[in-house]
Design a protein around this motif. Sequence first.
Motif, PDB file in Angstrom:
ATOM      1  N   GLY A  26     -31.781  51.641   3.089  1.00 35.51           N
ATOM      2  CA  GLY A  26     -30.722  50.646   3.192  1.00 35.51           C
ATOM      3  C   GLY A  26     -29.350  51.234   2.887  1.00 35.51           C
ATOM      4  N   ARG A 101     -30.619  50.282  -7.713  1.00 37.56           N
ATOM      5  CA  ARG A 101     -30.218  49.216  -6.788  1.00 37.56           C
ATOM      6  C   ARG A 101     -31.450  48.587  -6.145  1.00 37.56           C
ATOM      7  NH1 ARG A 101     -25.756  50.975  -2.832  1.00 37.56           N
ATOM      8  NH2 ARG A 101     -25.710  48.724  -2.612  1.00 37.56           N
ATOM      9  N   GLY A 102     -31.825  47.418  -6.608  1.00 35.46           N
ATOM     10  CA  GLY A 102     -33.016  46.731  -6.134  1.00 35.46           C
ATOM     11  C   GLY A 102     -33.037  46.462  -4.649  1.00 35.46           C
ATOM     12  N   GLU A 103     -31.868  46.221  -4.056  1.00 35.56           N
ATOM     13  CA  GLU A 103     -31.832  45.908  -2.624  1.00 35.56           C
ATOM     14  C   GLU A 103     -32.268  47.094  -1.760  1.00 35.56           C
ATOM     15  OE1 GLU A 103     -27.548  47.080  -3.728  1.00 35.56           O
ATOM     16  OE2 GLU A 103     -29.147  45.898  -4.621  1.00 35.56           O
ATOM     17  N   THR A 104     -32.162  48.324  -2.287  1.00 36.87           N
ATOM     18  CA  THR A 104     -32.603  49.472  -1.496  1.00 36.87           C
ATOM     19  C   THR A 104     -34.131  49.529  -1.411  1.00 36.87           C
ATOM     20  OG1 THR A 104     -32.535  51.030  -3.360  1.00 36.87           O
ATOM     21  CG2 THR A 104     -30.521  50.792  -2.050  1.00 36.87           C
ATOM     22  N   TYR A 105     -34.817  48.978  -2.421  1.00 38.90           N
ATOM     23  CA  TYR A 105     -36.284  48.888  -2.343  1.00 38.90           C
ATOM     24  C   TYR A 105     -36.689  47.933  -1.224  1.00 38.90           C
ATOM     25  CZ  TYR A 105     -37.109  51.382  -6.749  1.00 38.90           C
ATOM     26  OH  TYR A 105     -37.174  52.332  -7.731  1.00 38.90           O
ATOM     27  N   ALA A 106     -35.995  46.806  -1.119  1.00 39.95           N
ATOM     28  CA  ALA A 106     -36.303  45.828  -0.066  1.00 39.95           C
ATOM     29  C   ALA A 106     -36.094  46.449   1.316  1.00 39.95           C
ATOM     30  CB  ALA A 106     -35.443  44.580  -0.234  1.00 39.95           C
ATOM     31  N   ALA A 107     -35.013  47.204   1.479  1.00 36.90           N
ATOM     32  CA  ALA A 107     -34.744  47.856   2.763  1.00 36.90           C
ATOM     33  C   ALA A 107     -35.816  48.897   3.083  1.00 36.90           C
ATOM     34  CB  ALA A 107     -33.361  48.504   2.738  1.00 36.90           C
ATOM     35  N   GLU A 140     -42.172  47.976  -7.195  1.00 33.41           N
ATOM     36  CA  GLU A 140     -41.559  48.043  -5.863  1.00 33.41           C
ATOM     37  C   GLU A 140     -42.096  49.233  -5.078  1.00 33.41           C
ATOM     38  OE1 GLU A 140     -39.654  46.034  -4.227  1.00 33.41           O
ATOM     39  OE2 GLU A 140     -38.752  44.731  -5.711  1.00 33.41           O
TER      40      GLU A 140
END
Length: 157
Positions: A26, A101-107, A140
Amino acid sequence: PRVPRGTMADVAGSTPTVARAFVLGGQGAGKSTLVRLCSAKRPAGGRLQLGSTLLVDPLNGTWEIELAFVEVPASWTLEDFRRSSTAGPVDCALLVVDAARGETYAAARERAGWARAVGIRCAFLLTVGSDDAGAEGDAEAEAIAERLSVVQPAHFD
């Protein structure tokens, strides 16, 4: 360049086999930095140049792989990736996440299926930055490994 069909014995030869490492992740995961670090070359007395990395058989020196790092833009969709990427039998995917950065795990979780969709059989999860996420980050990483289904996360000191 010749493309191997199976084992590393098939890679042996006088010229290196060319492979690509598709760097997926991400926005802000560290893809660009990873590509610059892994493919930078500094010729004698020259400026820093981008290129590929040469991997050599450390035991016998019987094979060489010239690995080119290909950054996949964070803005791409799976369809963009399919249109632009034809995977070879020695290509791999590097899923990059920033531990802070948690959002990079989702990406990365979303992009984990992309490798399989284009025929890439080898994928790695790289976590960059400090590991402030702790158990949450481990969970994650486990979820991403499950999505890949052939790679289990490992921890190295």
